[in-house]
Design a protein around this motif. Structure first.
Motif, PDB file in Angstrom:
ATOM      1  N   LEU A  62       6.063 118.050  61.628  1.00 11.28           N
ATOM      2  CA  LEU A  62       5.735 118.858  60.246  1.00 11.28           C
ATOM      3  C   LEU A  62       5.948 117.834  59.151  1.00 11.28           C
ATOM      4  O   LEU A  62       5.559 118.068  58.008  1.00 11.28           O
ATOM      5  CB  LEU A  62       6.926 119.959  60.404  1.00 11.28           C
ATOM      6  CG  LEU A  62       7.138 120.775  59.151  1.00 11.28           C
ATOM      7  CD1 LEU A  62       6.151 121.536  58.799  1.00 11.28           C
ATOM      8  CD2 LEU A  62       8.497 121.663  59.596  1.00 11.28           C
ATOM      9  N   ILE A  63       7.171 116.879  59.037  1.00 15.24           N
ATOM     10  CA  ILE A  63       7.173 116.111  58.293  1.00 15.24           C
ATOM     11  C   ILE A  63       6.073 115.015  57.823  1.00 15.24           C
ATOM     12  O   ILE A  63       5.548 114.980  56.927  1.00 15.24           O
ATOM     13  CB  ILE A  63       8.298 114.975  58.483  1.00 15.24           C
ATOM     14  CG1 ILE A  63       9.729 115.871  58.577  1.00 15.24           C
ATOM     15  CG2 ILE A  63       8.772 114.183  57.566  1.00 15.24           C
ATOM     16  CD1 ILE A  63      10.951 115.032  59.016  1.00 15.24           C
ATOM     17  N   ASN A  64       5.256 114.804  58.875  1.00 13.35           N
ATOM     18  CA  ASN A  64       4.025 114.027  58.881  1.00 13.35           C
ATOM     19  C   ASN A  64       2.905 114.837  58.037  1.00 13.35           C
ATOM     20  O   ASN A  64       2.126 114.437  57.145  1.00 13.35           O
ATOM     21  CB  ASN A  64       3.451 113.587  60.208  1.00 13.35           C
ATOM     22  CG  ASN A  64       2.580 112.464  59.884  1.00 13.35           C
ATOM     23  OD1 ASN A  64       2.446 111.632  59.226  1.00 13.35           O
ATOM     24  ND2 ASN A  64       1.205 112.803  60.899  1.00 13.35           N
ATOM     25  N   ILE A  65       2.805 116.227  58.415  1.00  8.42           N
ATOM     26  CA  ILE A  65       1.865 116.848  57.779  1.00  8.42           C
ATOM     27  C   ILE A  65       2.269 117.124  56.174  1.00  8.42           C
ATOM     28  O   ILE A  65       1.391 117.168  55.185  1.00  8.42           O
ATOM     29  CB  ILE A  65       1.807 118.377  58.375  1.00  8.42           C
ATOM     30  CG1 ILE A  65       1.273 118.336  59.509  1.00  8.42           C
ATOM     31  CG2 ILE A  65       1.177 119.510  57.528  1.00  8.42           C
ATOM     32  CD1 ILE A  65       1.386 119.609  60.502  1.00  8.42           C
ATOM     33  N   GLU A  66       3.408 117.169  55.737  1.00  3.96           N
ATOM     34  CA  GLU A  66       3.986 117.293  54.487  1.00  3.96           C
ATOM     35  C   GLU A  66       3.697 116.035  53.666  1.00  3.96           C
ATOM     36  O   GLU A  66       3.279 115.839  52.520  1.00  3.96           O
ATOM     37  CB  GLU A  66       5.236 117.552  54.435  1.00  3.96           C
ATOM     38  CG  GLU A  66       5.915 118.889  54.875  1.00  3.96           C
ATOM     39  CD  GLU A  66       7.266 119.210  54.940  1.00  3.96           C
ATOM     40  OE1 GLU A  66       8.067 118.170  55.096  1.00  3.96           O
ATOM     41  OE2 GLU A  66       7.787 120.459  55.375  1.00  3.96           O
ATOM     42  N   VAL A  72      -2.736 113.394  49.689  1.00  3.99           N
ATOM     43  CA  VAL A  72      -3.948 114.062  49.389  1.00  3.99           C
ATOM     44  C   VAL A  72      -4.061 114.343  47.763  1.00  3.99           C
ATOM     45  O   VAL A  72      -4.835 114.013  46.892  1.00  3.99           O
ATOM     46  CB  VAL A  72      -4.379 115.368  49.905  1.00  3.99           C
ATOM     47  CG1 VAL A  72      -5.519 116.103  49.432  1.00  3.99           C
ATOM     48  CG2 VAL A  72      -4.995 114.710  51.585  1.00  3.99           C
ATOM     49  N   LEU A  73      -2.697 115.055  47.342  1.00  3.72           N
ATOM     50  CA  LEU A  73      -2.748 115.429  46.109  1.00  3.72           C
ATOM     51  C   LEU A  73      -2.445 114.235  45.142  1.00  3.72           C
ATOM     52  O   LEU A  73      -3.075 114.314  44.183  1.00  3.72           O
ATOM     53  CB  LEU A  73      -1.540 116.404  46.096  1.00  3.72           C
ATOM     54  CG  LEU A  73      -1.489 117.625  46.532  1.00  3.72           C
ATOM     55  CD1 LEU A  73      -0.229 118.430  46.670  1.00  3.72           C
ATOM     56  CD2 LEU A  73      -2.703 118.563  46.205  1.00  3.72           C
ATOM     57  N   TYR A  86       5.947 118.528  43.216  1.00  7.04           N
ATOM     58  CA  TYR A  86       7.325 118.757  43.266  1.00  7.04           C
ATOM     59  C   TYR A  86       7.857 119.413  44.605  1.00  7.04           C
ATOM     60  O   TYR A  86       8.843 119.170  45.362  1.00  7.04           O
ATOM     61  CB  TYR A  86       7.745 119.317  42.113  1.00  7.04           C
ATOM     62  CG  TYR A  86       7.772 118.300  41.023  1.00  7.04           C
ATOM     63  CD1 TYR A  86       8.528 117.085  40.811  1.00  7.04           C
ATOM     64  CD2 TYR A  86       7.151 118.494  39.761  1.00  7.04           C
ATOM     65  CE1 TYR A  86       8.766 116.088  39.905  1.00  7.04           C
ATOM     66  CE2 TYR A  86       7.260 117.597  38.538  1.00  7.04           C
ATOM     67  CZ  TYR A  86       7.917 116.359  38.682  1.00  7.04           C
ATOM     68  OH  TYR A  86       8.050 115.751  37.753  1.00  7.04           O
ATOM     69  N   ILE A  87       6.939 120.472  44.589  1.00  2.09           N
ATOM     70  CA  ILE A  87       7.412 121.615  45.736  1.00  2.09           C
ATOM     71  C   ILE A  87       7.257 120.767  47.235  1.00  2.09           C
ATOM     72  O   ILE A  87       8.130 120.870  48.060  1.00  2.09           O
ATOM     73  CB  ILE A  87       6.560 122.742  45.878  1.00  2.09           C
ATOM     74  CG1 ILE A  87       6.492 123.449  44.408  1.00  2.09           C
ATOM     75  CG2 ILE A  87       6.631 123.544  46.983  1.00  2.09           C
ATOM     76  CD1 ILE A  87       5.623 124.555  44.498  1.00  2.09           C
ATOM     77  N   VAL A  89       7.671 117.593  47.956  1.00  2.00           N
ATOM     78  CA  VAL A  89       8.760 116.554  47.943  1.00  2.00           C
ATOM     79  C   VAL A  89       9.942 117.499  48.354  1.00  2.00           C
ATOM     80  O   VAL A  89      10.940 116.885  49.187  1.00  2.00           O
ATOM     81  CB  VAL A  89       8.783 115.909  46.862  1.00  2.00           C
ATOM     82  CG1 VAL A  89      10.314 114.903  46.785  1.00  2.00           C
ATOM     83  CG2 VAL A  89       7.840 114.961  46.453  1.00  2.00           C
ATOM     84  N   SER A  90      10.093 118.510  47.531  1.00  2.00           N
ATOM     85  CA  SER A  90      11.340 119.368  48.089  1.00  2.00           C
ATOM     86  C   SER A  90      11.356 119.974  49.604  1.00  2.00           C
ATOM     87  O   SER A  90      12.430 119.700  50.178  1.00  2.00           O
ATOM     88  CB  SER A  90      11.520 120.719  46.870  1.00  2.00           C
ATOM     89  OG  SER A  90      11.478 120.070  45.711  1.00  2.00           O
ATOM     90  N   LEU A  91      10.160 120.248  49.866  1.00  2.00           N
ATOM     91  CA  LEU A  91      10.002 120.599  51.192  1.00  2.00           C
ATOM     92  C   LEU A  91      10.533 119.560  52.280  1.00  2.00           C
ATOM     93  O   LEU A  91      11.168 119.720  53.266  1.00  2.00           O
ATOM     94  CB  LEU A  91       8.741 121.207  51.787  1.00  2.00           C
ATOM     95  CG  LEU A  91       8.406 122.670  51.178  1.00  2.00           C
ATOM     96  CD1 LEU A  91       6.891 122.986  51.236  1.00  2.00           C
ATOM     97  CD2 LEU A  91       9.274 123.760  51.576  1.00  2.00           C
ATOM     98  N   ILE A  92       9.905 118.313  51.880  1.00  2.00           N
ATOM     99  CA  ILE A  92      10.060 117.245  52.918  1.00  2.00           C
ATOM    100  C   ILE A  92      11.820 117.006  52.825  1.00  2.00           C
ATOM    101  O   ILE A  92      12.351 116.840  53.960  1.00  2.00           O
ATOM    102  CB  ILE A  92       9.401 115.938  52.361  1.00  2.00           C
ATOM    103  CG1 ILE A  92       7.986 116.153  52.629  1.00  2.00           C
ATOM    104  CG2 ILE A  92      10.181 114.641  52.942  1.00  2.00           C
ATOM    105  CD1 ILE A  92       7.155 114.843  52.151  1.00  2.00           C
TER     106      ILE A  92
END
Length: 278
Positions: A62-66, A72-73, A86-87, A89-92
């Motif tokens: 999951l972390i790798n996908i984030e 990409v962005l 920002y979102i 990075v916050s999710l990570i």
């Protein structure tokens, strides 16, 4: 240094602004840490239950996908994806915090311990032996049957000397006897050993029925190899010629077939060894 060079080139080619440049650097750094953590988990996996390892890998994936999304962005600099970045990075950060709490909370109870058996554990070990004998009978393998059916004498022969167990959640899940010195039954072999006389014989290798097919046998063998390496010994093992499951396990653990031996001059067994030290 290579990472910085790549980043400078990317900045020139894609004309990244400093903020996105920073995001890209953070993504590369996190990806590097992710790879290190994944490698570490693989190296210590035999210390932890397979169930726990699978759950850890779900978090890591999951972390790798984030992280990949940030990559990409950050590359797509011609759109304004800062809010999404920002979102992400916050999710990570949130995922890593949850992951860390989960690991700290569960790692002790999911850790597997390899140690010598204790005197008060004889009944537990015998239960594993008798379970193994029943499983062999179901597989129509004439091993540990009739007069060779496991008894407390078999446990007493090795307890406090060379009987080792694998403990998981305060329960013995697997066991093996690691006998050092010359094994008389291995002196005469119809074939040829690949290892010299400096070896450990693995006997009475068994896993508790309710813990089979959970990777504990592989983990026990990994601990045995570490033990052998620390003691500068190679490994030898034998099994019944019709015990297909054990033969497959032995070969898949890196052992080589050496020939036929006769235990107590009457029990035909296929013999294998593995070089641990040169």
């Amino acid at each position: 240094i290579l990472i910085y060079i790549v980043l400078i080139v990317l900045e020139v080619i894609f004309k990244l602004d400093y903020l996105k440049y920073t995001f890209l650097f953070v993504a590369i750094f996190l990806d590097f840490i992710f790879l290190l953590n994944t490698k570490y988990i693989e190296n210590v996996s035999f210390y932890l239950s397979n169930k726990f390892i699978k759950e850890i890998k779900i978090f890591l994936n999951l972390i790798n996908i984030e992280i990949d999304c940030i990559f990409v962005l950050a590359y797509l600099s011609f759109f304004n994806f800062l809010k999404i970045l920002y979102i992400l990075v916050s999710l990570i950060v949130i995922t890593i915090v949850i992951f860390t709490i989960y690991v700290i909370k569960n790692i002790n109870k999911e850790t597997i311990i390899f140690r010598k058996a204790k005197e008060n554990e004889k009944e537990n070990v015998l239960k594993i032996y008798t379970d193994g004998a029943k499983a062999l009978k179901e597989d129509k393998v004439n091993q540990w049957q009739d007069k060779y059916y496991p008894t407390m004498k078999d446990v007493d022969e090795h307890i406090l000397k060379d009987l080792f167990v694998l403990e998981y959640k305060n329960e013995i899940v697997a066991t093996a006897s690691l006998v050092e010195g010359i094994d008389k039954d291995y002196e005469n072999i119809n074939g040829k050993w690949n290892t010299n006389t400096n070896y450990i014989s693995i006997h009475k290798f068994a896993t508790k029925n309710e813990f089979k097919k959970q990777g504990f046998a592989k983990k026990l063998m990994s601990f045995i190899e570490i033990y052998a390496k620390k003691n500068s010994k190679n490994l030898r093992i034998d099994t019944h010629e019709n015990n297909e499951k054990m033969k497959y396990f032995i070969l898949s653990s890196g052992f080589s077939y050496c020939g036929v031996v006769f235990l107590q001059n009457e029990l035909k067994r296929f013999a294998y060894d593995k070089k641990i030290v040169k």
